[in-house]
Design a protein around this motif. Sequence first.
Motif, short mmCIF file in Angstrom:
data_model
loop_
_atom_site.label_atom_id
_atom_site.label_comp_id
_atom_site.label_asym_id
_atom_site.label_seq_id
_atom_site.Cartn_x
_atom_site.Cartn_y
_atom_site.Cartn_z
N VAL A 558 -84.33 -56.38 -69.59
CA VAL A 558 -85.56 -56.40 -68.79
C VAL A 558 -85.24 -56.74 -67.34
O VAL A 558 -85.76 -56.11 -66.40
N PHE A 559 -84.37 -57.73 -67.14
CA PHE A 559 -84.00 -58.13 -65.79
C PHE A 559 -83.30 -56.97 -65.08
O PHE A 559 -83.54 -56.71 -63.89
N GLY A 560 -82.43 -56.26 -65.80
CA GLY A 560 -81.71 -55.14 -65.21
C GLY A 560 -82.65 -54.02 -64.79
O GLY A 560 -82.49 -53.43 -63.71
N LEU A 582 -76.41 -52.74 -62.52
CA LEU A 582 -77.63 -52.30 -63.20
C LEU A 582 -77.33 -51.68 -64.56
O LEU A 582 -78.04 -51.94 -65.53
N VAL A 583 -76.28 -50.88 -64.64
CA VAL A 583 -75.93 -50.23 -65.91
C VAL A 583 -75.54 -51.29 -66.94
O VAL A 583 -75.96 -51.22 -68.11
N GLY A 584 -74.72 -52.25 -66.53
CA GLY A 584 -74.31 -53.30 -67.46
C GLY A 584 -75.49 -54.07 -68.02
O GLY A 584 -75.56 -54.35 -69.23
N LEU A 585 -76.45 -54.42 -67.16
CA LEU A 585 -77.62 -55.17 -67.63
C LEU A 585 -78.52 -54.30 -68.50
O LEU A 585 -79.02 -54.76 -69.54
N ALA A 586 -78.73 -53.06 -68.09
CA ALA A 586 -79.60 -52.17 -68.88
C ALA A 586 -79.04 -51.92 -70.27
O ALA A 586 -79.79 -51.74 -71.23
N LEU A 587 -77.72 -51.91 -70.38
CA LEU A 587 -77.07 -51.65 -71.67
C LEU A 587 -76.64 -52.94 -72.36
O LEU A 587 -75.73 -52.93 -73.21
#
Length: 721
Positions: A558-560, A582-587
Amino acid sequence: MDVSVDSLTDTNTPFMPQKSPLSMKAQDLHAAPDRFDRPSGRLPTTPGTLWLRRLFVFGGAVALTIFGAEHINRVFNAMGVTALGIIIMVLFVVLGFWIALSFTSSLGGFFSLLSRGGLGLGIHRSGPLPELKSRTAVLMPTYNEDPERVLGGLRAIYDSLKATGKLDAFDFFILSDTTNPDVWLQEERAFLALRRETGDSHRIFYRRRHRNTDRKVGNISEWITQYGGEYEQMLALDADSIMDGGVIIRIVSAMERNENVALIQTLPVIIGGRTLFARMQQFAGRIYGPLIAHGVAWWHGSEGNYWGHNAVIRIKAFAEQAGLPHLPGRAPFGGHILSHDFVEAALMRRGGWAIHMVPGLTGSYEESPPSLTDVAIRDRRWCQGNLQHAKLLNTKGMHWISRVHMLVGIGAYVTSPLWLLFLLVGILISLQSHFYHPDYFGNGLTLYPHWPQVDPVQAKYVFISTMFVLLAPKGLSFIAMLFDRETRRGSGGIIGLGVSIFLETLIGGLIAPIAMLIQTSGILSILLGRDSGWNTQNRDGDAVSLKEVARGYWIYTVFGIALATAAWSVSEALFLWMLPVLVGLALAIPLAALTASRDVGQGFKKLGLLLIPEETTPSEIIKLANANERRRLDAQTSPERPPEEAFALLRTDPALLKAHLSALPAPRKVGGPIDANLLVGLIKLREAANVQAALKLLNRGEKAAVLGSSEGVALICALPS
């Protein structure tokens, strides 16, 4: 079970030897230490060029930081100084110095590796093993661990030392702080089995503390005050440690030859990884770890550090200088010191003793937590312990390098929220630039416009330079491997090694922002006054469902997504610049699940990726440990597997019952402290109709209390089935 407890109280195999007390008192951090006439100043084992090495490392880091700060100033303050520009500059200087120091230290490690350094103290990598003149205690602390697993590692060390022909110089102590009563009885059973299998009842000992005051620090200190006077050195281990017998003998001999040395720390290599995360950890530790360890040993010299295990320590120095006081205030910042190892090394150095690291020796091993979640649990405790060190920085008489060790430990966690703040301030500056319309003609008194001077090319150069300095240790490690044929071949050859470094860097880079937020939340919880507690380390890597992973990691996703939305609303360029984060957080959810998977980890192994030499050509000590582990796993699946519950163990094994009774503390005397758990537990046992009823009535504390009492054991044995 109709067994007379009185008939079993005799035993010919005491759990512990005769006591040999040694004084050990808590140090006064605000007074000068008693050095016992040892001279101050340079120590005999200090390298002559150490001051030049430190000048190179710290001077180089300062120069790189100034260079980077000057260029980052052109990017963010080109049109004049702003509040956000000042903030980003301060953050960059702090973070820039952090990665610059790592870079210059790794350069020192590169020189040391290529010159086959990392030893000193007269230690040799090969050749005949030296004779030993003193006695050493091998200490294996354990806390609610799988006893068969722990003692399997200790058995491997025992057999390795026996193969050297110098076993007589060593005694082995299992020092338990276990609170789980079932695990406690399993420990006793495994200990007796180890004695029986080795035929050695006078060299292998076991002690469980009934009150685990001050955790591991108290465990070791209590052993020293009761038994330390009999030994010159102790080999401090962790529950997952194994060490080659030849390596142990070489560093013990070095301790005997260098009377001013208090501690010799080896470089433990991570092995036994099954999940993808653990395999990444062990690959990174094996390939990059030597460079990093050689680097710090190169400029630490005789002011080295202690990592809490796989080190030989002079007991006299430890008892004399390393008694830890309680810090003022309540947890998480007060109370007993969690990250005790850094402090113990600093106090011994303060007292005039040398602390050395010898990364040039191989044969020292440990294991890694199997998942990001397990690392986070351990890191939370380490974070609290390192932040506690802020209270110790003003310790009187402490060497400045020891203060650096503590600052580095603090920085390892504080940099996470600083990186997060750096990213957020960068977004704010981009927002400011997006919505602020500059007045190119100033006050209207000039015909010539003042064009904005923010140069995107300059920003790109700063980014590329920062990434180069950040990733240089990995590149230097790869180059060093080109000169190490054996390690290179054991890691899959040049191509396999290169691909593995790329994959580890890629996956590690995606995980990094998740780890950044985990550490940031840990720091926030500490600042809010929450104590980490004392948790058992998960080492097996049991399968975790995707639902459980999602429950733990949805917040990072959610934060990503929120961060990505904010970046995209500002500009496409900002979004692309932040894409790796962003990719790391989203995944976060699939990354946590995949890296915790054994199947994925073993799949990489079958492809020849993330390999280490200890897997492809294991040493003898690893073979011994692996054989013991296979026996443990076979026993767990055997249809004749013995019971694991404590009452059942005592009621079905008379030999264990006899040994257990012999090791119990003396009964309470009139006027002594009253144990409420014991009183309640005894009443519940008397009122229970049978064993199963008793087990339902007793909580864990009460169960442990009655097992620690001869009266309670008698009632347990008298209960109907």
